[in-house]
Each structure stands twice: as structure tokens, then as C-alpha cells.
Design an enzyme around this catalytic site. Structure first.
Site, PDB file in Angstrom:
ATOM      1  N   SER B 136       0.919  -1.405  -0.057  1.00 45.24           N
ATOM      2  CA  SER B 136       0.106   0.302   0.029  1.00 45.24           C
ATOM      3  C   SER B 136       0.955   1.307   0.021  1.00 45.24           C
ATOM      4  O   SER B 136       1.878   1.448  -1.064  1.00 45.24           O
ATOM      5  CB  SER B 136      -0.947   0.086   1.185  1.00 45.24           C
ATOM      6  OG  SER B 136      -1.734   1.159   1.026  1.00 45.24           O
ATOM      7  N   HIS B 178      -4.244  -0.771  -4.241  1.00 50.03           N
ATOM      8  CA  HIS B 178      -5.581  -0.713  -4.116  1.00 50.03           C
ATOM      9  C   HIS B 178      -6.222  -0.232  -5.354  1.00 50.03           C
ATOM     10  O   HIS B 178      -7.260   0.203  -5.442  1.00 50.03           O
ATOM     11  CB  HIS B 178      -6.164   0.053  -2.854  1.00 50.03           C
ATOM     12  CG  HIS B 178      -5.435  -0.133  -1.562  1.00 50.03           C
ATOM     13  ND1 HIS B 178      -5.651  -1.027  -0.586  1.00 50.03           N
ATOM     14  CD2 HIS B 178      -4.485   0.753  -1.145  1.00 50.03           C
ATOM     15  CE1 HIS B 178      -4.867  -0.857   0.549  1.00 50.03           C
ATOM     16  NE2 HIS B 178      -4.419  -0.051   0.174  1.00 50.03           N
ATOM     17  N   GLU B 205      -5.414  -5.291  -4.747  1.00 48.10           N
ATOM     18  CA  GLU B 205      -5.130  -5.785  -3.289  1.00 48.10           C
ATOM     19  C   GLU B 205      -4.578  -7.220  -3.395  1.00 48.10           C
ATOM     20  O   GLU B 205      -5.138  -7.985  -4.429  1.00 48.10           O
ATOM     21  CB  GLU B 205      -6.409  -5.509  -2.464  1.00 48.10           C
ATOM     22  CG  GLU B 205      -6.768  -4.097  -2.123  1.00 48.10           C
ATOM     23  CD  GLU B 205      -7.745  -3.771  -1.311  1.00 48.10           C
ATOM     24  OE1 GLU B 205      -8.457  -4.747  -1.003  1.00 48.10           O
ATOM     25  OE2 GLU B 205      -7.971  -2.422  -0.957  1.00 48.10           O
TER      26      GLU B 205
END
Lengths: 274, 274
Positions: B136, B178, B205
């Protein structure tokens, strides 16, 4: 289904898929241009409200076109297959210089109009030079292969799209609408990858593709059209993918086109606004 | 910022951006592969939890790596720039065979670590063969140019993305994470079109790009990586667009890559899984 044949010397009408939610009152740039194409105040617009289940969709568009200066704008309230055989409606269609197919549910359009004299008439009239515009569901029905439904999201999926035969006014394209607003890239990629013969057009709301008789579209309105061209696709895992599995697609071409930009569907060439 | 130089005979470590939300307990395929790369049970993993504002992010990852059989997994609780100068932490980093940068806010990573000895050490260690993974925010910080924020949606926009300088572990790519879950194609297209020198990687993800020392990435995990390659871009209206105006981008290449597929960042060639 392929577009109806033209006879000698005839030029096809424009085919104008609109991404839905086109502006109708303040600066209705798309509808204005459609009206001009159809003859301005002398246009004769026939409205097909069949996709909608609201009673006033047809009459609302009559008002919109009248306010744009069109003297003759007539809605045909076709709600079942029997009505799609009506001689009165077929006679009305013969007057048209432009046909406008409203939004709603594209499966109503295909199930009610498919194979009827009204559908055949629209196809033949377009081949004979009558312009046909359609918004939302009315845009989805235009190609030979119609996106009937599918999944939201950015990625293609083995179950990402459902097809139904469309009206076949235009070939070599798959059309999706409300494109960015409803996050539909994934279902357009799914649709294209099921059989990569066609270019995918993802049309935003208040945006239209004015496709001329030669097969070149111009973007008109306020949003953009995303074009996915699979002609250089070298690999697709779509046929081998299990349910829910990530898909590999290698070698797609992607164009994002804003108003004034063009795309030649036959040559697959995109150009910026001049 | 460009990757730190290797000295003669040294091979760089892998750079492994992960799209966030990687599986940590049941079938943690990405973390397992990272651990194997770093030496298995003899791996020495140093965790950088700086992006996170939760106190237990570092210790949670220590547990995760211990459960994967790693004997040494140490988190460095760096929460301000002074701590990013700590000799103890620099000594700990020198033990590392792998460095793991957690998720959180990538602007915390860049503002706290940028220009500090810890950041310099991570860069040099990677050039000397230490593998660096980041999830992330930890993935976003890896390229020379980091996506710091931007807009949700499928379309590029003149204000669609905000950049900040990144850590420069990897060049010629822009990384977003994401990707499908947060509908980020538009901000990746915006980022790519600001300066089309780099390929855009949109990482889903529980999906990672294992980028080897030669610059070839392999997709690992359960989702896909969307690659946007602007090397054939023939037209962009980005510089001329007014606020909120639709953008034209002509000639992008698009690949959707599922696990096992590869992309050579230098040659810009995508290949399906073997």
C-alpha cells in the site's frame, strides 16, 4: 446482425449513441446537433420510448425537441410486440428525418422490438439516410452485439458481462454507457475479450459519438469516450479462466477522447480535436 | 530520484510493491515468497512501520514473519525524523536480508524518511542486494515519483493526481495500489500523462509485482496488475485542459496481467504466465 444494406446512390444516416443523462435544457449541445443534422426546424423526429417504463418519457422528449425548434416530434408508445407491428407507427416512421431511442432498460428494447417490423423499419431507414440517436439503453441497443448487463469495476472477469443481440445499426463496435459514472471499464474489457473483433466504446454521460456514414465518430458533449482497440491483442486468458479468477489481456490499445476528437472505426485510428 | 548505484559484481535486490491488504494468515502467498527470497528461516526481516499511525503495526508484522518461520523479524518504530537518524536503527538495517515497508499514509513515509540516513541506507542496501517489499503506502513510496493522492474514477483529469518525490528504489514506473478496489485508473492515467516517460502499474489488493534486478516484474498473488504503457502516446491534451475538462490521450497501451504474467519495465514487453 449487420447494418441493413444501402441501395445505389443512398448514403446511410448517422448513428449517434449517447452515454445517458444528456443535457436537455441548458446548453443541450448533443440534442441540438442531432436536430440540426435532421433538418433543424424542418426535422421530423420520431421518438421510441420503449426502453422506459415511465409513461411520460416520450412526451417529455416531444417537449424537449419542440423547445429546440423542431415542428414535428412524435413519440410512438410501443410497449409490447403487437404494438411494434402497428401500421400507424410504421407510417409515422416513414416521415422521420431522425429517430430518437430513449433510455431505460435495453432488454425491453431487444425483447419488445427485436425482429418486429418497427425494428426492421428503423434499420432500413437508417440505411436510407435517416439519422438514429439513442441514449443510455438506446445507445446499448445500436450495435450488432449489445451489452445487456454485467459487473461494476475496472477489471475484466470471466462473468463480467452479459450479451444479447442488438439492433445492428452499427458493426465492429461494442458500446457501453454511463461509462465513468458507473465504473464500467471491466465490463467493456470483458465484452471485448469475449471476441476481440470489435472496438469498445465507453461513453460517458452527457457525451455522444456522432458516427458518420463512413464509420468515423466524433466526440460531442461534455465528457469523454474511452476507446479500447484489441486489434493488437496478443494473449487473452479469458477462455481458460475459472470463475472469479484474474484475467490476463496483453496488447490492448487505449484512447481517451474528449469532445472534438475522432475515431475511425474501420481503420481504428484516433485523432485529437482539430 | 534514481536507484542507488551498484558497485562492481553486486546484484540489486528485488523491489516488491504490493497492492495492499495482502493475505497474512491463510495462504499468504506473497509474504511467503518474499521470505523465501530473503533466506527462509534464516531471513532477517527489518520492518519499517512509519506509514502507519497504529502502535502495533510493526509488532503485528513481526508476528506474521515469525509465523512464516523467520527467526529474526524486527520492527523499527520510526515516528519522526530524529528517529530516522538513529545509529541503532541503522545498525539493525545492516543485518537485513529483507526490508518490509508497511501501509498507512505514504506522505508520512516521504516526510519522515525523505533525505534521512535510514532512507539512504534502504536505497544503498537494495542496490547491494537486499530485497525491499512494501505494501500500500509502502508500495507507493518505491518509485522516484510517488502518487501522493488524487481522484477516484476511470478518467484522467487535469487535477487527477498529486505527486511527491518517492524513495527512488525503482525507476521508469509509477505505482498505484488498491487499484481496482478503489477505482484508480483515472489517477494512474493522470499520473502517466503528466510526463509519459514511465509505465503505470495499477496493483490490486493481495497482489504484488516481484521486480527482479533486471527490471522484469512477475505478478504474484490473487489479483491482477494493470499496466499502462505510454510509449506510443501520440497526443495528450493534458497541458491545455482547463479544470474539470475532459482529457484526450491517444495511443496508450494497456495490459491486464494475472498471476504468473510478466512485464519487462525496460523493454516494455508483457508476457502471459508460462
Amino acid at each position: 446482425m449487420c447494418p441493413a444494406k444501402t441501395t445505389d446512390g443512398q448514403q446511410r444516416g448517422f448513428v449517434i449513441p449517447i452515454g445517458g443523462a444528456e443535457e436537455r435544457v441548458n446548453d443541450p449541445i448533443i440534442l441540438k446537433r442531432f436536430v440540426e443534422l435532421c433538418g433543424g426546424e424542418n426535422a421530423y423526429i420520431v421518438i421510441i420510448p420503449t426502453a422506459s417504463q415511465l409513461d411520460d418519457t416520450g412526451s417529455n422528449y416531444e417537449t424537449v425537441f419542440h423547445e429546440l425548434g423542431v415542428k414535428k416530434a412524435v413519440s410512438l408508445p410501443i410497449n409490447d410486440r403487437e404494438q411494434a407491428n402497428s401500421d400507424d407507427y410504421l407510417a409515422e416512421l416513414k416521415n422521420a428525418t431522425g429517430i430518437f431511442i430513449t433510455g431505460g432498460n435495453q432488454l425491453r428494447l431487444s425483447t419488445i422490438l427485436g425482429g418486429t417490423p418497427v425494428a426492421q423499419s428503423i434499420r432500413k431507414l437508417n440505411a436510407a439516410g435517416v439519422h438514429v440517436a439513442g441514449t443510455s439503453a438506446g445507445a446499448a441497443i445500436m450495435p450488432g452485439h449489445m451489452i445487456a448487463g454485467g459487473r461494476t469495476g475496472a477489471l475484466p472477469n470471466e462473468e463480467g458481462v452479459t450479451f444479447a443481440p442488438g439492433m445492428g445499426l452499427i458493426n465492429k463496435v461494442i458500446i457501453d454507457q454511463h461509462f465513468s459514472q458507473r465504473n464500467r471499464l471491466g465490463r467493456l474489457l470483458s465484452a471485448i475479450s469475449y471476441n476481440p473483433f470489435a472496438s469498445g466504446l465507453g461513453i460517458c454521460e452527457n457525451t455522444a459519438a456522432f458516427i458518420d456514414p463512413s464509420g468515423t465518430l466524433e466526440v460531442v458533449g461534455h465528457g469523454s469516450i474511452t476507446v479500447v482497440d484489441p486489434s493488437d491483442l496478443t494473449h487473452s486468458s479469458m477462455a481458460d479462466a475459472n470463475r472469479g479468477e484474474a484475467i490476463t489481456l496483453i496488447g490492448l490499445k487505449l484512447h481517451v477522447l474528449s469532445p472534438g476528437a475522432t475515431y475511425c472505426i474501420n481503420e481504428r485510428i484516433a485523432k485529437p480535436a482539430r
